[in-house]
Design an enzyme around this catalytic site. Structure first.
Site, short mmCIF file in Angstrom:
data_model
loop_
_atom_site.label_atom_id
_atom_site.label_comp_id
_atom_site.label_asym_id
_atom_site.label_seq_id
_atom_site.Cartn_x
_atom_site.Cartn_y
_atom_site.Cartn_z
N TYR A 76 0.84 -1.21 0.00
CA TYR A 76 0.00 0.00 0.00
C TYR A 76 0.87 1.25 0.00
O TYR A 76 0.60 2.21 -0.72
CB TYR A 76 -0.93 0.01 1.22
CG TYR A 76 -1.94 1.14 1.12
CD1 TYR A 76 -3.15 0.95 0.47
CD2 TYR A 76 -1.65 2.41 1.63
CE1 TYR A 76 -4.06 1.99 0.33
CE2 TYR A 76 -2.55 3.45 1.50
CZ TYR A 76 -3.76 3.24 0.84
OH TYR A 76 -4.65 4.27 0.70
N PHE A 128 -7.30 21.67 -24.81
CA PHE A 128 -7.66 20.26 -24.89
C PHE A 128 -8.88 20.06 -23.99
O PHE A 128 -8.99 20.70 -22.94
CB PHE A 128 -6.52 19.33 -24.47
CG PHE A 128 -6.90 17.89 -24.64
CD1 PHE A 128 -6.99 17.35 -25.91
CD2 PHE A 128 -7.23 17.10 -23.56
CE1 PHE A 128 -7.41 16.03 -26.09
CE2 PHE A 128 -7.65 15.78 -23.73
CZ PHE A 128 -7.73 15.25 -25.01
N THR A 129 -9.78 19.17 -24.40
CA THR A 129 -11.09 19.04 -23.73
C THR A 129 -10.98 18.94 -22.20
O THR A 129 -11.51 19.79 -21.49
CB THR A 129 -11.83 17.80 -24.27
OG1 THR A 129 -10.92 16.69 -24.22
CG2 THR A 129 -12.26 17.99 -25.72
N ASP A 219 1.76 20.23 -20.72
CA ASP A 219 1.01 19.01 -21.00
C ASP A 219 1.92 18.13 -21.85
O ASP A 219 2.06 18.33 -23.06
CB ASP A 219 -0.30 19.33 -21.73
CG ASP A 219 -1.14 18.08 -21.99
OD1 ASP A 219 -0.56 16.96 -21.98
OD2 ASP A 219 -2.36 18.19 -22.21
N LYS A 262 -0.55 7.66 -23.77
CA LYS A 262 -0.14 8.00 -25.15
C LYS A 262 1.35 7.65 -25.32
O LYS A 262 1.70 6.49 -25.40
CB LYS A 262 -0.40 9.47 -25.45
CG LYS A 262 -1.75 10.15 -25.18
CD LYS A 262 -2.98 9.43 -25.00
CE LYS A 262 -4.29 10.19 -24.90
NZ LYS A 262 -4.48 11.36 -24.13
N ARG A 386 -14.64 14.10 -36.28
CA ARG A 386 -14.33 15.37 -35.61
C ARG A 386 -14.94 16.47 -36.47
O ARG A 386 -14.29 17.05 -37.33
CB ARG A 386 -12.80 15.56 -35.50
CG ARG A 386 -12.18 14.82 -34.32
CD ARG A 386 -12.56 15.45 -33.00
NE ARG A 386 -12.08 14.71 -31.84
CZ ARG A 386 -12.83 14.42 -30.78
NH1 ARG A 386 -14.08 14.76 -30.74
NH2 ARG A 386 -12.31 13.78 -29.76
N PHE A 453 -21.10 13.06 -29.27
CA PHE A 453 -20.48 12.20 -30.27
C PHE A 453 -20.29 10.76 -29.79
O PHE A 453 -20.26 9.84 -30.59
CB PHE A 453 -19.13 12.78 -30.73
CG PHE A 453 -18.14 13.06 -29.64
CD1 PHE A 453 -18.17 14.26 -28.95
CD2 PHE A 453 -17.19 12.12 -29.29
CE1 PHE A 453 -17.27 14.51 -27.92
CE2 PHE A 453 -16.27 12.36 -28.28
CZ PHE A 453 -16.32 13.56 -27.60
#
Ligand SMILES: *Cc1c(COP(=O)(O)O)cnc(C)c1O
Length: 461
Positions: A76, A128-129, A219, A262, A386, A453
């Site tokens: 843990y 970015f969203t 980012d 990514k 998109r 979407f």
């Protein structure tokens, strides 16, 4: 003497385990896309032949990473794998402190809550969203400071993620440095089609922010892909390793959020990295509330081990050249076939210009959604819309937002497919392009309120 021999790149790995993919018949695909309401998000993956929906969490791990999973220390507190990951983040990225999180948006949540106060402005090289939502939830407002070229799909600027320095200085003048907690810099910019920022531009941003005491939060989701483009395109960096360029990029910023799904070659994971001791102290405290103890933050020990190994692999030249090379290979093949795509070709996907491919469809007939469905029907290749469907409705009037672009994204997972798969994808897009006048438009038959979407359903008009 200086005879140049041609040497193609090939995938820098051999295959030790395979996952069968299923080829379907036209009738099976017709039934599958009807059942999915003509929305590729609603297809079952077993009905998909080549899956180019996203590059997020879809990478193939190496044998080293799989071996790393077996070395998971699931204590843990104080897991060995955490210390390995911390040492790797320090060594490869140079940031002082590490706070692990379950994925990128959790790191965005924490840094936004700590650094943003109500009424703040957060400039960034395109939104970015998830990044923008967390800035807004913390009381801030995002301000786009990317160069204008980034919004033009025809423009071939080599560094379309660059910051327009005048836009940044104007914002500082208008609001004052006190209301700008940090500038948000993404490497590469996803929403611009995977476009890089140059080191020259980042250094200029650093100079301006230093002058005003403003921080830069990075980012770094696709930092290795950005570094590869710098090596290839920016004068003065051809001889520098991707690994060193990555470290130099990080050294020009004060901290970073990472979606490890990514570039870093894992299926789940992320972190916040930060140099400032005080911010770190707050983040380490906050992660306990939202994610888990500060030595695992929502990840299993084995996942931290796979991530530490993935980070090392992500900056190896042979890997990153083949990764970006595969995307360029597909993009160039489509260009040779005369298919309209967004240029320059980005690092993680190829974006088809649906308005040009289906000129007979009005935007209300959802050209990008229709094109994605047509490609699936042709070959079982899954892509993502998109366009107007992704853009949603204007909350006040209830009308569709009409974006300038109607794009279909062919996103390439890392190390998953071969050049032969890319050939099939290109052939299928060409076949749809050739008989594009047969493609009919779509209309909504079901539309959810949020992020429509993902779950909307359609039928042919
Ligand atoms: C995917 C992504 C994120 C969010 O990360 P998650 O791991 O999906 O939460 C943030 N920024 C960029 C640029 C991304 O591509």
């Amino acid at each position: 003497m200086s005879e140049k021999r041609k040497r193609s790149w090939a995938e820098p790995y051999k295959i030790k385990m395979v996952e069968p993919v299923r080829m379907t018949t036209p009738d099976e695909r017709k039934q599958a896309i009807e059942e999915a309401g003509y929305n590729t998000f609603l297809l079952r993956s077993r009905d998909v032949y080549i899956d180019l929906l996203t590059d997020s969490g879809t990478s193939a791990m190496s044998d080293r990473q799989w071996a790393g999973l077996m070395m998971g220390d699931e204590s843990y507190a104080g897991s060995d794998n955490f210390y390995h990951l911390e040492e790797t983040v320090r060594g490869y990225y140079g940031y002082k402190h590490l706070v692990p999180t379950h994925q990128g948006r959790a790191a965005e949540h924490i840094i936004s809550k700590i650094m943003i106060k109500k009424g703040d402005i957060i400039p960034g090289n395109m939104y970015f969203t998830t990044t923008k939502v967390h800035q807004e939830l913390a009381g801030g407002t995002f301000a786009d400071i990317i160069i204008d070229e980034a919004h033009d799909p025809e423009n071939e600027h080599p560094f379309k993620a660059n910051v327009d320095l005048n836009k940044l200085e104007d914002l500082i003048k208008k609001y004052g440095a006190e209301r700008i907690p940090y500038v948000s810099i993404a490497t590469t910019v996803n929403m611009a089609g995977g476009q890089p920022i140059s080191l020259e531009n980042l250094k200029a941003v650093r100079k301006i922010t230093n002058k005003h005491g403003i921080k830069i939060i990075h980012d770094m989701t696709r930092v290795a892909e950005n570094a590869y483009f710098i090596k290839e395109r920016e004068p003065g960096y051809a001889e520098m390793s991707v690994k060193d360029i990555v470290k130099e990029i990080c050294s020009l910023t004060d901290g970073a959020t990472m979606s490890a799904k990514k570039d870093a070659l894992v299926n789940i994971g992320g972190f916040l990295a930060i140099n400032d001791d005080e911010v770190f102290d707050k983040a380490r405290n906050m992660v306990v509330i939202y994610e888990g103890l500060h030595t695992y933050g929502g990840m299993a020990g084995r996942d931290m081990e796979a991530l530490a190994i993935g980070i090392k692999e992500s900056v190896e030249f042979d890997h990153i050249r083949a990764r970006v090379g595969q995307v360029l290979y597909l993009g160039n093949k489509l260009l040779e076939m005369g298919i309209p795509i967004v240029k320059p070709i980005g690092s993680h996907g190829v974006f088809l210009d649906a308005k040009k491919i289906l000129p007979h469809l009005k935007q209300d007939e959802l050209p990008a959604q229709s094109l994605a469905a047509a490609i699936y029907l042709d070959s079982g290749v899954r892509a993502m819309e998109r366009g107007v469907v992704s853009a949603g409705r204007e909350p006040k009037t209830g009308k569709h937002n009409y974006p300038k672009l109607e794009l279909v994204r062919l996103t390439i997972p890392r190390r998953v497919y071969t050049q032969a798969h890319m050939d099939v994808v290109a052939e299928s897009v060409e076949a749809v392009h050739r008989s594009s006048s047969d493609v009919t438009g779509l209309k909504f038959v079901y539309e959810p309120t949020y992020l429509r979407f993902f779950q909307s359903r359609f039928e042919p008009v």
